[in-house]
Write an enzyme that holds these catalytic residues in place. Structure first.
Site, PDB file in Angstrom:
ATOM      1  N   PHE A 111      19.368 -24.384   7.072  1.00 47.02           N
ATOM      2  CA  PHE A 111      17.909 -24.541   6.929  1.00 47.02           C
ATOM      3  C   PHE A 111      17.195 -24.465   8.272  1.00 47.02           C
ATOM      4  O   PHE A 111      15.990 -24.220   8.321  1.00 47.02           O
ATOM      5  CB  PHE A 111      17.581 -25.868   6.232  1.00 47.02           C
ATOM      6  CG  PHE A 111      17.603 -27.075   7.136  1.00 47.02           C
ATOM      7  CD1 PHE A 111      18.754 -27.810   7.314  1.00 47.02           C
ATOM      8  CD2 PHE A 111      16.457 -27.469   7.813  1.00 47.02           C
ATOM      9  CE1 PHE A 111      18.777 -28.915   8.157  1.00 47.02           C
ATOM     10  CE2 PHE A 111      16.466 -28.575   8.653  1.00 47.02           C
ATOM     11  CZ  PHE A 111      17.636 -29.295   8.832  1.00 47.02           C
ATOM     12  N   LYS A 112      17.910 -24.648   9.367  1.00 46.37           N
ATOM     13  CA  LYS A 112      17.283 -24.592  10.685  1.00 46.37           C
ATOM     14  C   LYS A 112      16.564 -23.260  10.918  1.00 46.37           C
ATOM     15  O   LYS A 112      15.634 -23.180  11.707  1.00 46.37           O
ATOM     16  CB  LYS A 112      18.329 -24.795  11.787  1.00 46.37           C
ATOM     17  CG  LYS A 112      19.175 -26.059  11.682  1.00 46.37           C
ATOM     18  CD  LYS A 112      18.442 -27.283  12.156  1.00 46.37           C
ATOM     19  CE  LYS A 112      19.325 -28.483  12.454  1.00 46.37           C
ATOM     20  NZ  LYS A 112      20.301 -28.909  11.442  1.00 46.37           N
ATOM     21  N   ASP A 113      17.030 -22.203  10.228  1.00 46.64           N
ATOM     22  CA  ASP A 113      16.391 -20.900  10.401  1.00 46.64           C
ATOM     23  C   ASP A 113      14.909 -20.921   9.987  1.00 46.64           C
ATOM     24  O   ASP A 113      14.113 -20.174  10.541  1.00 46.64           O
ATOM     25  CB  ASP A 113      17.116 -19.837   9.562  1.00 46.64           C
ATOM     26  CG  ASP A 113      18.490 -19.477  10.135  1.00 46.64           C
ATOM     27  OD1 ASP A 113      18.635 -19.444  11.371  1.00 46.64           O
ATOM     28  OD2 ASP A 113      19.407 -19.223   9.340  1.00 46.64           O
ATOM     29  N   MET A 116      13.248 -22.323  13.119  1.00 52.31           N
ATOM     30  CA  MET A 116      13.538 -21.643  14.379  1.00 52.31           C
ATOM     31  C   MET A 116      13.004 -20.227  14.379  1.00 52.31           C
ATOM     32  O   MET A 116      12.460 -19.766  15.383  1.00 52.31           O
ATOM     33  CB  MET A 116      15.046 -21.664  14.587  1.00 52.31           C
ATOM     34  CG  MET A 116      15.439 -21.771  16.013  1.00 52.31           C
ATOM     35  SD  MET A 116      14.831 -23.242  16.851  1.00 52.31           S
ATOM     36  CE  MET A 116      16.148 -24.383  16.518  1.00 52.31           C
TER      37      MET A 116
END
Ligand SMILES: *Cc1c(COP(=O)(O)O)cnc(C)c1O
Length: 462
Positions: A111-113, A116
């Site tokens: 989920f960091k995408d 980011m």
């Protein structure tokens, strides 16, 4: 829109400066001075629009005049163009009234995408306009680093250095960092745990000479722009399940408290969220703190959900700030106690406020593995270990209100744990099938501030 520090002694900043700065100069975290609210009609109108359009509507009020509307729409479009699913964050039914929000269709499968990729584009636009360069240094328990390397590689005005704990990230996570070929991206393997890496990062930000010399910028979830990007999928998923006419609950696998804090913001903005459940692995400081009122750090015990192997949960400070009636001095004192004594006691009033917004639960290693196996057998779903922690904890909170558990990573990012629990080794999606063959590039570094700063200075001069 102005942003203020949780410790009350740093200058107020605009959205753009908050984003480019990261940590406040008083050691605190930036939060909006006032939260924008969305009306019921505005929330209802999100039904059926694209993820990108929903992202524009939810985030726009936070930006002030930082970006023109067309420019911001372009930024959002570029951020999510590389995702492998048209819905970006699709919902899947797991059990009666229990849904999985799949947040792993971005380029690094976690989920960091979502955050980011967006801040990569925001940084690029803001820095190009200002004619400035920055040095991004991030600490990672695995997924932040790969997402940051992927989002910032090859961008003109940015050098990116990622610190990851040597030997404590999965092979896929490590390779997603060490196989990036662009010269502006550097993977650094530091001795120690994620908390050590995060502490050295904070030290760098507090070394003002170094900070100003290299124009240090942070992309850890201390960066408010990251939290903001994550608010969007709470809205899109809740609306898909009937909000604003029906309340929804969320169960969130939690480490640094960034993702669940985004859910809290969504609630404060007007989204009818009944419960926000903090799901921790055996590193359960947040669960213990909400249960007892004592926030007490212990040794990190490495787990099969390594992205949640955290004891000092940075974003919890933002929740404390609100729970203490936005009293920056009180928060600063708690953080001093944490630094000197390894913990602090949450006042009765603040604890009550926190419990009004957050429930919690934990999953042991055995429970996590058992949940991976059960989800495969009974729900037909291969879960990554982090998502399995969430699904396990959610079992205690299922009922009349729809529950959404956040699936924070793709099972193929943690194939060993998934295979051990199910006998099935989840394959990487075809677009990254050659990851295990690409050459790696990594620098080993000690858990030492001076050594790190020297290394970064040298790399920037090269
Ligand atoms: C980062 C991460 C988490 C924890 O998210 P926080 O925002 O730090 O609470 C959970 N699962 C995965 C897969 C992650 O990468």
């Amino acid at each position: 829109m102005r942003y203020i520090s949780t410790r009350g002694r740093a200058p107020e900043l605009s959205f753009e400066d908050t984003m480019l700065t990261g940590l406040a100069r008083d050691g605190g975290l930036y939060v909006p001075a006032e939260l924008p609210r969305m009306t019921e009609a505005e929330i209802a109108a999100l039904a059926g629009v694209s993820y990108e359009e929903a992202a524009f509507r939810v985030m726009r009020p936070f930006l002030g005049d930082a970006f023109a509307d067309d420019e911001f729409r372009g930024i959002i479009a570029r951020a999510y163009a590389g995702f492998g699913h048209a819905a970006r964050a699709p919902l899947k039914q797991l059990q009666d009234n229990h849904f999985l929000l799949e947040l792993f269709h971005g380029p690094t499968l976690a989920f960091k995408d979502f955050a980011m990729q967006l801040i990569g584009q925001l940084f690029q636009a803001a820095l190009a306009r200002r004619g400035e360069r920055v040095t991004i240094v991030g600490a990672t328990s695995g997924d932040t680093g790969s997402a940051a390397m992927e989002a910032f590689r090859g961008l003109d005005n940015v050098n990116v250095f990622i610190l990851f704990p040597h030997g404590r990230v999965s092979e896929v996570q490590r390779r997603q960092m060490t196989t990036v070929t662009e010269a502006n991206a550097h993977a650094l393997a530091i001795s120690g745990t994620f908390d050590d890496a995060q502490a050295r990062l904070k030290d760098m930000f507090n070394d003002f000479d170094f900070r100003d010399e290299v124009r240090l910028a942070g992309v850890n979830s201390i960066n408010f722009a990251r939290v903001l990007a994550q608010v969007v999928y709470y809205f899109t998923s809740a609306v898909a399940l009937g909000a604003p006419h029906r309340a929804v609950s969320f169960c969130v696998p939690t480490g640094n408290f960034g993702d669940i804090f985004a859910g809290y913001l969504a609630k404060r903005m007007g989204l009818p969220i009944e419960r926000l459940v903090v799901a921790t692995n055996q590193n359960d400081i947040l669960h213990r703190a909400l249960a007892s009122g004592d926030y007490e750090t212990r040794e990190v015990a490495p787990s099969i959900s390594p992205s949640m192997d955290i004891q000092v949960s940075s974003n919890f400070e933002r929740a404390l700030f609100d729970a203490y009636g936005r009293d920056g001095a009180a928060v600063a004192q708690l953080m001093d106690e944490l630094k000197s004594g390894g913990g602090f006691h949450i006042s009765q009033g603040a604890l009550q406020a926190l419990r009004g917004d957050f429930a919690s639960g934990r999953a042991s290693e055995a429970e996590t593995a058992a949940m991976i196996a059960r989800a495969r057998a009974e729900m037909g779903e291969l879960l990554c270990p982090h998502s399995a922690v969430g699904v396990h904890v959610a079992q205690d909170f299922l009922g009349a209100t729809p529950m959404v558990t956040l699936a924070t990573a793709h099972p193929a990012k943690f194939p060993d744990a998934v295979e051990a629990a199910t006998g099935i080794r989840p394959p990487l999606p075809p677009r990254m099938a050659d990851l295990m063959q690409r050459p790696e590039r990594v620098t080993r570094v000690g858990n030492d501030l001076t050594e790190l700063e020297t290394l970064i200075r040298k790399a920037l001069a090269a």
